[in-house]
Design a protein around this motif. Structure first.
Motif, short mmCIF file in Angstrom:
data_model
loop_
_atom_site.label_atom_id
_atom_site.label_comp_id
_atom_site.label_asym_id
_atom_site.label_seq_id
_atom_site.Cartn_x
_atom_site.Cartn_y
_atom_site.Cartn_z
N HIS A 1 12.21 -9.25 -6.97
CA HIS A 1 11.15 -8.31 -6.59
C HIS A 1 11.64 -6.89 -6.82
O HIS A 1 12.71 -6.51 -6.33
CB HIS A 1 10.76 -8.51 -5.13
CG HIS A 1 10.19 -9.87 -4.85
ND1 HIS A 1 8.85 -10.14 -4.95
CD2 HIS A 1 10.81 -11.03 -4.50
CE1 HIS A 1 8.64 -11.41 -4.65
NE2 HIS A 1 9.82 -11.97 -4.37
N VAL A 2 10.86 -6.12 -7.56
CA VAL A 2 11.24 -4.75 -7.89
C VAL A 2 10.06 -3.81 -7.71
O VAL A 2 8.91 -4.24 -7.53
CB VAL A 2 11.77 -4.64 -9.35
CG1 VAL A 2 13.04 -5.46 -9.52
CG2 VAL A 2 10.69 -5.10 -10.34
N ILE A 3 10.36 -2.53 -7.80
CA ILE A 3 9.33 -1.48 -7.76
C ILE A 3 9.45 -0.68 -9.05
O ILE A 3 10.55 -0.27 -9.44
CB ILE A 3 9.52 -0.56 -6.55
CG1 ILE A 3 9.43 -1.37 -5.25
CG2 ILE A 3 8.48 0.56 -6.54
CD1 ILE A 3 9.79 -0.57 -4.00
N LEU A 4 8.30 -0.45 -9.71
CA LEU A 4 8.29 0.25 -11.00
C LEU A 4 7.64 1.62 -10.86
O LEU A 4 6.73 1.81 -10.04
CB LEU A 4 7.50 -0.56 -12.03
CG LEU A 4 7.91 -2.02 -12.21
CD1 LEU A 4 6.94 -2.71 -13.16
CD2 LEU A 4 9.32 -2.12 -12.75
N ARG B 1 0.83 -1.22 0.00
CA ARG B 1 0.00 0.00 0.00
C ARG B 1 0.86 1.25 0.00
O ARG B 1 0.54 2.24 -0.68
CB ARG B 1 -0.96 -0.02 1.20
CG ARG B 1 -2.16 -0.94 1.02
CD ARG B 1 -3.23 -0.64 2.06
NE ARG B 1 -2.78 -1.01 3.40
CZ ARG B 1 -3.00 -2.20 3.97
NH1 ARG B 1 -3.65 -3.13 3.29
NH2 ARG B 1 -2.57 -2.45 5.19
N ARG B 2 1.94 1.23 0.76
CA ARG B 2 2.83 2.40 0.79
C ARG B 2 3.46 2.64 -0.58
O ARG B 2 3.60 3.79 -1.02
CB ARG B 2 3.91 2.19 1.85
CG ARG B 2 3.42 2.35 3.28
CD ARG B 2 4.57 2.46 4.26
NE ARG B 2 5.35 1.23 4.34
CZ ARG B 2 5.05 0.22 5.14
NH1 ARG B 2 3.98 0.28 5.92
NH2 ARG B 2 5.82 -0.86 5.17
N ILE B 3 3.82 1.55 -1.26
CA ILE B 3 4.40 1.68 -2.60
C ILE B 3 3.39 2.32 -3.56
O ILE B 3 3.73 3.24 -4.31
CB ILE B 3 4.83 0.29 -3.12
CG1 ILE B 3 6.02 -0.24 -2.32
CG2 ILE B 3 5.19 0.36 -4.61
CD1 ILE B 3 6.37 -1.68 -2.61
N ARG B 4 2.16 1.87 -3.49
CA ARG B 4 1.13 2.38 -4.42
C ARG B 4 0.78 3.83 -4.11
O ARG B 4 0.45 4.59 -5.02
CB ARG B 4 -0.11 1.48 -4.36
CG ARG B 4 0.16 0.05 -4.82
CD ARG B 4 -1.11 -0.79 -4.84
NE ARG B 4 -0.77 -2.18 -5.07
CZ ARG B 4 -0.92 -3.16 -4.17
NH1 ARG B 4 -1.41 -2.88 -2.97
NH2 ARG B 4 -0.59 -4.40 -4.47
N ARG B 5 0.83 4.20 -2.84
CA ARG B 5 0.53 5.60 -2.48
C ARG B 5 1.56 6.55 -3.08
O ARG B 5 1.27 7.73 -3.30
CB ARG B 5 0.48 5.76 -0.95
CG ARG B 5 -0.83 5.32 -0.32
CD ARG B 5 -1.00 5.92 1.07
NE ARG B 5 0.03 5.45 1.99
CZ ARG B 5 -0.10 4.40 2.79
NH1 ARG B 5 -1.24 3.70 2.77
NH2 ARG B 5 0.88 4.04 3.60
N GLU B 6 2.75 6.05 -3.36
CA GLU B 6 3.80 6.87 -3.97
C GLU B 6 3.74 6.80 -5.50
O GLU B 6 4.69 7.20 -6.18
CB GLU B 6 5.16 6.39 -3.48
CG GLU B 6 5.37 6.59 -1.99
CD GLU B 6 6.71 6.01 -1.52
OE1 GLU B 6 7.44 5.45 -2.35
OE2 GLU B 6 7.00 6.11 -0.31
#
Length: 226
Positions: free
Chosen positions: A42-45, A21-26
């Motif tokens: 595992h990565v963040i896009l 959720r924190r990732i998506r809020r950003e």
């Protein structure tokens, strides 16, 4: 397929629903890359850039992910979308190499207008093929322009680009052009189907149920005459 879009990723070190959720809020998207016998990565896009790249690339979007300075070609396999907000929640990728053959389902796009009084039915909206990872067809175009009743287009009739091999059954029916059914004929078919299924419709209710009418007044009852 056009050249894969380059996207710089971030390493994902926190997991669980709260971290996601924190990732998506950003305005970012959690993702995982599988393949070639390696452990999942595992990565963040970046949210907007990834969304546009997937939209442009279609069902089998190929991205060039920059992972800590190294490029990894990644084929989109699953995109999870929030049903209410319609935003991307998570993406699954498969790691591929240039020149590697992959199995994918390619969508079919039907174009044109068939002959009058016809009905164009897409029997299969995707076709399974094998293609090079960097040359996956975005879609197969099927024209039904002026096609008469009885026209059938099978998998073997598709125009496959060089390097693409059909994996689906050659006789797989893709598009079927049939006679347009009238409203009267459709109603008759429905009634016939209901009869075969034993479905009976209740008769219209009588305007007044039996016994609901007021009783007739007896002769002389209530008369003041002696």
């Amino acid at each position: 397929m056009s050249a894969p879009e380059k996207i710089t990723t971030e390493a994902r070190t926190e997991f669980g629903k709260g971290a996601a959720r924190r990732i998506r809020r950003e305005d970012k998207i959690p993702a995982v890359i599988y393949g070639h016998g390696n452990d999942p990565v595992h990565v963040i896009l970046p949210g907007h850039q990834t969304m546009m790249a997937l939209k442009h690339g279609g069902a089998n979007a190929l991205l060039a992910l920059d992972i800590e300075g190294s490029e990894q070609l990644a084929l989109t396999k699953d995109v999870q979308i929030d049903p209410i907000r319609r935003v991307i929640e998570h993406v699954d990728f498969v790691a591929v190499r240039r020149g590697e053959k992959v199995t994918v389902d390619v969508p079919v796009h039907v174009t044109g207008d068939a002959a009058p009084d016809t009905l164009v039915v897409t029997e299969n909206a995707v076709v399974s093929v094998e293609a090079e990872a960097t040359h996956i067809p975005e879609f197969f175009e099927v024209s039904v322009q002026d096609a008469p009743i009885g026209t059938q287009i099978h998998a073997k009739d598709l125009d496959l680009p060089s390097g693409t091999t059909l994996l689906a059954d050659e006789e797989l029916l893709i598009v079927n052009v049939t006679e347009q059914i009238s409203a009267e004929a459709l109603e008759a078919e429905l009634e016939e189907a209901e009869a075969e299924a034993g479905i009976e419709h209740d008769a219209p209710e009588a305007e007044a149920a039996e016994g609901d009418e007021a009783p007739a007044e007896d002769a002389g009852e209530g008369s003041d005459s002696e």
